[in-house]
Design a protein around this motif. Sequence first.
Motif, PDB file in Angstrom:
ATOM      1  N   TRP A 183      51.197  22.402  58.719  1.00 58.98           N
ATOM      2  CA  TRP A 183      52.588  22.130  59.117  1.00 58.98           C
ATOM      3  C   TRP A 183      53.532  23.188  58.569  1.00 58.98           C
ATOM      4  CZ3 TRP A 183      56.207  17.780  56.923  1.00 58.98           C
ATOM      5  CH2 TRP A 183      57.313  17.638  57.772  1.00 58.98           C
ATOM      6  N   GLY A 189      55.845  21.596  64.954  1.00 58.87           N
ATOM      7  CA  GLY A 189      55.169  20.386  64.483  1.00 58.87           C
ATOM      8  C   GLY A 189      53.765  20.649  64.017  1.00 58.87           C
ATOM      9  N   LYS A 190      53.210  19.657  63.347  1.00 58.07           N
ATOM     10  CA  LYS A 190      51.922  19.835  62.671  1.00 58.07           C
ATOM     11  C   LYS A 190      50.756  19.560  63.603  1.00 58.07           C
ATOM     12  CE  LYS A 190      53.491  16.683  59.986  1.00 58.07           C
ATOM     13  NZ  LYS A 190      54.571  16.172  60.852  1.00 58.07           N
ATOM     14  N   LEU A 191      49.591  19.974  63.156  1.00 61.60           N
ATOM     15  CA  LEU A 191      48.348  19.594  63.819  1.00 61.60           C
ATOM     16  C   LEU A 191      47.321  19.350  62.725  1.00 61.60           C
ATOM     17  CD1 LEU A 191      47.168  19.184  66.650  1.00 61.60           C
ATOM     18  CD2 LEU A 191      46.383  21.532  66.600  1.00 61.60           C
ATOM     19  N   ASP A 192      46.518  18.302  62.910  1.00 67.22           N
ATOM     20  CA  ASP A 192      45.544  17.971  61.876  1.00 67.22           C
ATOM     21  C   ASP A 192      44.441  19.011  61.809  1.00 67.22           C
ATOM     22  OD1 ASP A 192      47.021  15.804  61.371  1.00 67.22           O
ATOM     23  OD2 ASP A 192      45.578  14.312  62.048  1.00 67.22           O
ATOM     24  N   ASN A 199      40.779  22.432  66.125  1.00 64.38           N
ATOM     25  CA  ASN A 199      41.990  22.102  66.866  1.00 64.38           C
ATOM     26  C   ASN A 199      42.755  23.380  67.147  1.00 64.38           C
ATOM     27  OD1 ASN A 199      41.855  19.392  67.288  1.00 64.38           O
ATOM     28  ND2 ASN A 199      42.915  18.852  65.396  1.00 64.38           N
TER      29      ASN A 199
ATOM     30  N   THR B 301      48.673  13.691  66.195  1.00 65.85           N
ATOM     31  CA  THR B 301      48.417  15.026  65.657  1.00 65.85           C
ATOM     32  C   THR B 301      46.937  15.269  65.376  1.00 65.85           C
ATOM     33  OG1 THR B 301      48.692  14.357  63.370  1.00 65.85           O
ATOM     34  CG2 THR B 301      50.676  15.021  64.535  1.00 65.85           C
ATOM     35  N   VAL B 302      46.082  14.302  65.712  1.00 62.38           N
ATOM     36  CA  VAL B 302      44.660  14.467  65.409  1.00 62.38           C
ATOM     37  C   VAL B 302      44.032  15.523  66.307  1.00 62.38           C
ATOM     38  CG1 VAL B 302      42.427  13.293  65.555  1.00 62.38           C
ATOM     39  CG2 VAL B 302      44.329  12.199  64.418  1.00 62.38           C
ATOM     40  N   TYR B 372      54.967  15.323  66.492  1.00 61.10           N
ATOM     41  CA  TYR B 372      54.270  16.403  65.774  1.00 61.10           C
ATOM     42  C   TYR B 372      55.092  16.816  64.558  1.00 61.10           C
ATOM     43  CZ  TYR B 372      51.815  16.941  70.266  1.00 61.10           C
ATOM     44  OH  TYR B 372      51.106  16.723  71.419  1.00 61.10           O
ATOM     45  N   GLN B 373      56.413  16.730  64.672  1.00 57.63           N
ATOM     46  CA  GLN B 373      57.264  17.030  63.519  1.00 57.63           C
ATOM     47  C   GLN B 373      57.394  15.840  62.570  1.00 57.63           C
ATOM     48  OE1 GLN B 373      58.211  19.688  62.348  1.00 57.63           O
ATOM     49  NE2 GLN B 373      59.227  21.097  63.738  1.00 57.63           N
TER      50      GLN B 373
END
Lengths: 363, 637
Positions: A183, A189-192, A199, B301-302, B372-373
């Motif tokens: 992140w 935004g984040k990604l796991d 990913n 977000t996975v 996502y944020q």
Amino acid sequence: MMKGPKKWRLFALMTALLVFLSGCGREEISTLIPAGKVAQDQFNLLILSSIVMLFVIIVVTIIYVLAIVKFRRSKVGEDMIPEQVEGSARLEFIWTAIPIVLLLILAVPTVYSTFDLADVTAMDAQDEEGVAENLTVNVTGKLYWWEFEYPEQEIRTAQELVVPTGERVYFNLIAADVKHSFWIPSVGGKLDVNPENVNTFYLEFDKESSELEEGVYFGKCAELCGPSHALMDFKVKTLNREDFDAWVAAMQEEQEAPSEALAQEGEELFGPDGLSCIQCHAVNSAGAATGVGPNLTTFGDRTTIAGFMEHDEETLKNWIANPQEYKPGNLMPEAASLNDGKELTDQELNALAAYLMSLKVEE
Amino acid sequence: MSSNSQKKGFGATIWDYMTTVDHKKIAILYLISGGFFFLVGGVEAMMIRIQLMKAGNDFLSAGTYNEVLTMHGTTMIFLAAMPILLAFMNAVSPLQIGARDVAFPFLNSLGFWLFFFGGIFLNLSWFLGGAPDAGWTNYASLALASEGHGIDFYSLGLTISGFGTLIAGINFLVTIINMRAPGMTYMRMPLFTWTTFVASALILLAFPPLTVGIFFMVFDRLFGANFFDVTMGGNTIIWEHFFWIFGHPEVYILILPAFGIFSEIFAIFSRKRLFGYTALVFATILIGFYGFMVWAHHMFTVGLGPTANAVFALATMIIAVPTGIKIFNWLLTIWGGNISFTVPMIYAVAFIPSFVAGGVTGVMQAIAPLDYQLHDSYFIVAHFHYVIVGGVVLAILAGTHLYWPKMFGTMLSEKLGKWTFWFFFTGFHLTFFIQHFLGLMGMPRRVYTFGADQGWDLFNAISSAGALLMAIGVIIMLVNVVMTVAKNERVGNDPWGDGRTLEWAIPSPPPFYNFAQTPLVRGLDPYWIEKMEGNKEGMVYAEPLGDIHMPNGSIIPFVISFGMFTAAFGAMYHMDDHAWALPVLIVGLAITFGSMLVRSLKDDLGFHISKEELIADNERIQKEARALEGGKKGGLK
């Protein structure tokens, strides 16, 4: 038709909201000050949904305040028995239909944006000479640090991601141990970062990080991954394309041995005849992944030690002498255990610090 | 067993509660143990907020902090919120439908003791080498990597506790389907009973996936299976699916009964029937149904891909519609009513804006790209505390004041209640509102510390100050409880004066057989109907006075649960090669299955209360009521 003053009020409200939101936090890390297209798209969704939701809150508040002001017992009398109203099909239809309309307003950009942000088809695009058109970075999350590999350029680094501005940068994410989450709040935004699959997503970086007060964007691990989850930070340096290419070229060159005597002593200590730090920490960006410890090629260029501490020799020496105290649960052994059980002397620490600080590819 | 409440010794009272199968006493057991765990979870919450009071604080170490945050979440959800709601369900729903008890009184007791021993087991981890530290969601890769027995305490404790909850859910379903008084059609059921019903259905469907997930975890950790071990071909994302297929409905298992309590409160203290009752019922059912369709919104977000994310985003948004219907129907219930601001009512009134705030941020997170944020940031922490504290905990506090007289026959102080409310409510908003902005400013959740250079200091300090106010509110509430118990001023059937449903038609607390004669229900809000028609008797009855058949108490549920508790220790320490572990496991299971066998082989036919006893009892109740009435006339006004 909307009358002038009403329009003005809505505009004023939106402006106030924007100013309020964008004033929040530090530019290096706040999602409210987006520094790239992905973050900007997400910020726009935030504003849109905030406005819609604010509308809902205002409607509820008006009915709510009127109800609890008008119908209190002290107003309507102790013994008043209200009419036992059953309901109203019309009213219930209204408050079913209006939310559905509001949700449609949100649903359309949601679906569009979901697919847009997941579109990584350009990742494998190549020009006529078979060179990738876009930069791809392979990110590996480890306890508690980040490895960044540039497969096309055949270089790798750790803890500080260096990327060009003004273009899409694609990321492949995987975890080497437990699950993490990648992140960079102000950029997107984040990604796991899962242990079982890669990913993929992209980000865009608008602004050169040298313009920031701290000189870097802050990146975070967002998934609980053990005691030092809170400290699994990384930094992002953004350069214009020219500077980035120069950086890549510098990384690809064979790194020079240090010239200073103290640093040379440190190199000796770092190497296989000393403490064998080099078994875990590569100091050559072109090398293959060693896996266990962060690649230290650019250590002297970095802005932090271990992702979150001041970048000076004093901190570095403390860190080498006692890594568990600063980042509990990390995999770096106590220095004494590599030195036949003896604590490192000040001289040895000084030498190591001098050597590590001399590892630079930037001018 | 007799309703003539003679003074009993302390030991006899304890024995009575250990063997009771009376739903009202089990309700009290749930309330006390749930309340105890609520305090434990609260202390853990305070530790979290003290640690995050300022940047770089060292009140807790990194490892301890992870244990505290895991146990705070686990305790609050599984051991505090759900049991306290089960307390109200037990205390009220059988009365609301005019039943003598729940369908399976023995199982009801077993459900409680399983929950209780599971909870004790989980919390013993603090003293036996470390609590679980992988978050209340216990995500697989971290949970497998976690050393020590913390995660084993989590898995085994929640398995035992989960059996108890599942039993309770089945029991309520059967009770509500089968034991409604004549005339109590589904569409005349009070909303709290409806929400109990739907929440029980959710328990029935949601707990098995959790149990399966936890079983996999137990097999991985204790017996070397590889369901989640990636290096051996396992998959950690499977855990996330199992957990959230349970975890999302769990939110509704908590919030629906809360909705039920508030629905009762709005109707009672506005003196109006619920506006749009039918719509409220169908909204409840719809929310329950959708609850199962949206689990993957915890996993945007996975990396499930845009199609899954888009579908789950839209499905999640739809839940806002029935929830919105509920909010507006409640507003229109108080609209045109005669509102009295008692303590339960101020909680209910405060609930609406708090819950709307939690609901709208829920819709914002349903927007997958925005999530996502927001995901795993403090925005989420703020959101779910707005839902769970602003919805469930406010309902628990409101329900405690509302049903205290029905459960104990005394009234909590209104004055202290209002103090509790103002401290708690102010503290709640102070703590959590600001966390939305912390999240947007980039603060991830579950961090034990943060650096001073990131602009989060002030907001964290404010948040911690708010937590202190909430703690003060809870302490005042405890004082209130102690004072009320000490004073012991008895109250009558309908202490709030505007009770509408059947539970207010019988004495407070009700005799152990509830209704001497089963009431006849002539419409929605049956007691209100009788009151409006001037029925002095209270209710119209569906049957003549006759003998009542009641179940005997039993210690067996306690013993069964204790056996599982013992066996869990054996199973857990078995992998450390302790010689005593296997015998303990065997003995524990022998106790459990042995007592089950005893229960199966021994006929327990219960007992009858004769008509004469009922008449005598009734005369005593009448006399007490008259005395109370006289005292009131002399004392008040």
